[in-house]
Design a protein around this motif. Structure first.
Motif, PDB file in Angstrom:
ATOM      1  N   SER A  62      -7.533   3.619  11.340  1.00 22.27           N
ATOM      2  CA  SER A  62      -6.348   3.967  10.553  1.00 22.27           C
ATOM      3  C   SER A  62      -6.072   5.471  10.602  1.00 22.27           C
ATOM      4  O   SER A  62      -6.996   6.274  10.464  1.00 22.27           O
ATOM      5  N   ASN A  89      -4.880   7.079   8.327  1.00 19.25           N
ATOM      6  CA  ASN A  89      -5.087   7.560   6.963  1.00 19.25           C
ATOM      7  C   ASN A  89      -6.568   7.652   6.598  1.00 19.25           C
ATOM      8  O   ASN A  89      -6.899   7.926   5.442  1.00 19.25           O
ATOM      9  N   PHE A  93     -10.689   7.343   3.221  1.00 21.01           N
ATOM     10  CA  PHE A  93      -9.227   7.344   3.221  1.00 21.01           C
ATOM     11  C   PHE A  93      -8.746   8.633   2.566  1.00 21.01           C
ATOM     12  O   PHE A  93      -9.359   9.136   1.616  1.00 21.01           O
ATOM     13  N   ASN A  96      -5.244  11.026   1.160  1.00 17.52           N
ATOM     14  CA  ASN A  96      -3.842  11.082   0.791  1.00 17.52           C
ATOM     15  C   ASN A  96      -3.075  11.907   1.821  1.00 17.52           C
ATOM     16  O   ASN A  96      -3.665  12.618   2.638  1.00 17.52           O
ATOM     17  N   LYS A  97      -1.756  11.824   1.760  1.00 13.14           N
ATOM     18  CA  LYS A  97      -0.929  12.578   2.699  1.00 13.14           C
ATOM     19  C   LYS A  97      -1.119  14.076   2.516  1.00 13.14           C
ATOM     20  O   LYS A  97      -1.068  14.842   3.471  1.00 13.14           O
ATOM     21  N   ASP A 132      -2.261  -1.507   6.189  1.00 14.81           N
ATOM     22  CA  ASP A 132      -2.262  -0.053   6.095  1.00 14.81           C
ATOM     23  C   ASP A 132      -0.907   0.396   5.559  1.00 14.81           C
ATOM     24  O   ASP A 132       0.050  -0.387   5.495  1.00 14.81           O
ATOM     25  N   TRP A 133      -0.817   1.668   5.188  1.00 12.15           N
ATOM     26  CA  TRP A 133       0.474   2.203   4.763  1.00 12.15           C
ATOM     27  C   TRP A 133       1.505   2.069   5.886  1.00 12.15           C
ATOM     28  O   TRP A 133       1.194   2.182   7.071  1.00 12.15           O
ATOM     29  N   PRO A 183       2.710   4.262   0.892  1.00 13.68           N
ATOM     30  CA  PRO A 183       1.742   5.223   0.344  1.00 13.68           C
ATOM     31  C   PRO A 183       1.814   5.366  -1.172  1.00 13.68           C
ATOM     32  O   PRO A 183       2.820   5.043  -1.811  1.00 13.68           O
ATOM     33  N   LEU A 243      -8.285   1.270   0.647  1.00 15.04           N
ATOM     34  CA  LEU A 243      -6.993   1.957   0.584  1.00 15.04           C
ATOM     35  C   LEU A 243      -6.188   1.557  -0.646  1.00 15.04           C
ATOM     36  O   LEU A 243      -6.081   0.387  -0.979  1.00 15.04           O
TER      37      LEU A 243
END
Length: 365
Positions: free
Chosen positions: A39, A41, A47, A49-50, A203-204, A220, A235
């Motif tokens: 992934s 992310n 995992f 965050n953006k 996934d996002w 997200p 996630l």
């Protein structure tokens, strides 16, 4: 000294063995872990965050935050009276009716265009892995798994105890046709007896496309995950439900970030934005929104109505129990924002734009 070391060692063994019990779930492994590692992310073994998202705001420490929570002497953090609620016969609601029913905190039922959806159900009366650790407010825990018909889609935003309850999910298992969650969460569910055939892990920015006229966009959120001693190995997510007649955004738990604007631009117009509004604190501003940020997110989503959740059932923050609804109500009124504030169990009629909601929290001490 030797006695102290022995006691600490024994306590450590007890804690470790306790975290091995089923309620703590299972870490992802095998093919599931291989997919997680691929992934975009997932980086550095977790995992992400953006944007950079510390669990605690700069200048705060875990010791101080824990002390303030454990020794908060405020009498307003929990209501002294019973929270009003309505026991609706959910099974008797015709499938042709489009409704939404909230069960307190972040658990709710959506029935739209003939599809039954349940989100983050917690009906055990507790939002903690410890018996009686975080008890539901009096009057809020009136629904059980037996009250529900078959559920077409169970949506899980993330694996924290106040959204992902072991006892509830085990009890609901025979009624769940499909379950949608973020990557890795399925490991918990399989340990709890769910068939891999009903679990849909995404996934996002991926989409579930069933054949019954609904799209479930997995999107997200700005938060974190973890049970037992593991952190961010599964996630967290938000969702956009796109049915024949409307679009509903399910925000899950999330701090404010630019994903709201991006989602609004990509999926608008959105009919209802369900956003977390409660259990916030300046000490963890990156992972939960203040009411002012909730309103900002709502505007950036371009939604028509706002439904604030994550309040009125569990005391997980240090604010007064009724503060979240009071603050968002005042903000919405000043901005002329249509606000949905049903009583627990009240039927929200999605096809009735004139339905009026009471400020019920003002009548509870």
């Amino acid at each position: 000294m030797a006695v102290a070391v022995a006691v600490i060692f024994i306590l450590g063994i007890i804690v470790f063995l306790y975290t091995m019990t089923p309620q703590f779930g299972q870490n992802p492994k095998g093919e599931r872990l291989t997919r997680i590692i691929q992934s975009p992310n997932y980086r550095n073994g977790k995992f992400q965050n953006k944007h950079h998202t510390p669990q605690l705001t700069e200048g705060y420490g875990y010791t101080k935050v824990l002390y303030e929570y454990l020794f908060n002497n405020s009498t307003t953090i929990k209501p002294t009276e019973s929270i009003p609620s309505i026991k609706t016969d959910i099974k008797a609601i015709p499938l042709t009716e489009n409704v939404l029913i909230w069960f307190g905190h972040s658990s709710y039922y959506i029935q739209v265009d003939g599809i039954r959806i349940l989100v983050d159900p917690v009906f055990s009366g507790n939002a903690s892995p410890l018996p009686g650790g975080t008890k539901a407010f009096k009057g809020t825990d009136i629904y059980t798994a037996s009250d529900f018909p078959e559920i077409d889609y169970l949506l899980i935003s993330h694996d924290h105890y106040d959204h992902f309850d072991y006892k509830t999910l085990v009890a609901l298992k025979p009624k769940i046709k499909s379950l949608v969650c973020g990557l890795g969460v399925g490991a918990h569910l399989e340990r709890w007896g769910y068939s891999p055939k009903v679990i849909i892990e995404k996934d996002w920015d991926e989409t579930v496309e069933p054949e019954n006229g609904i799209l479930i966009h997995v999107l997200p959120a700005r938060h974190f995950s973890g049970r037992a001693l593991s952190a961010n190995n599964t996630l967290w997510a938000s969702y956009l439900l796109q049915t024949k007649s409307r679009r509903i955004y399910i925000g899950g738990d999330s701090g404010y970030d630019d994903h709201f604007a991006r989602i609004g631009k990509s999926f608008g117009p959105i009919d209802i934005a369900i956003l977390e509004n409660g259990q916030y604190d300046t000490a963890w501003k990156y992972i939960h929104m203040q009411p002012e940020e909730v309103l900002k997110a709502f505007k950036e989503l371009g939604a028509k109505k706002l439904f604030p959740v994550h309040s009125s059932k569990f005391a997980l923050g240090n604010h007064a129990w009724n503060e979240p609804l009071e603050r968002i109500s005042l903000l919405a009124q000043s901005e002329n924002v249509p606000l949905m504030t049903p009583v627990i169990g009240e039927v929200v009629e999605l096809d009735n734009p004139r339905q009026i909601f009471k400020k019920w929290w003002k009548e509870v001490k």
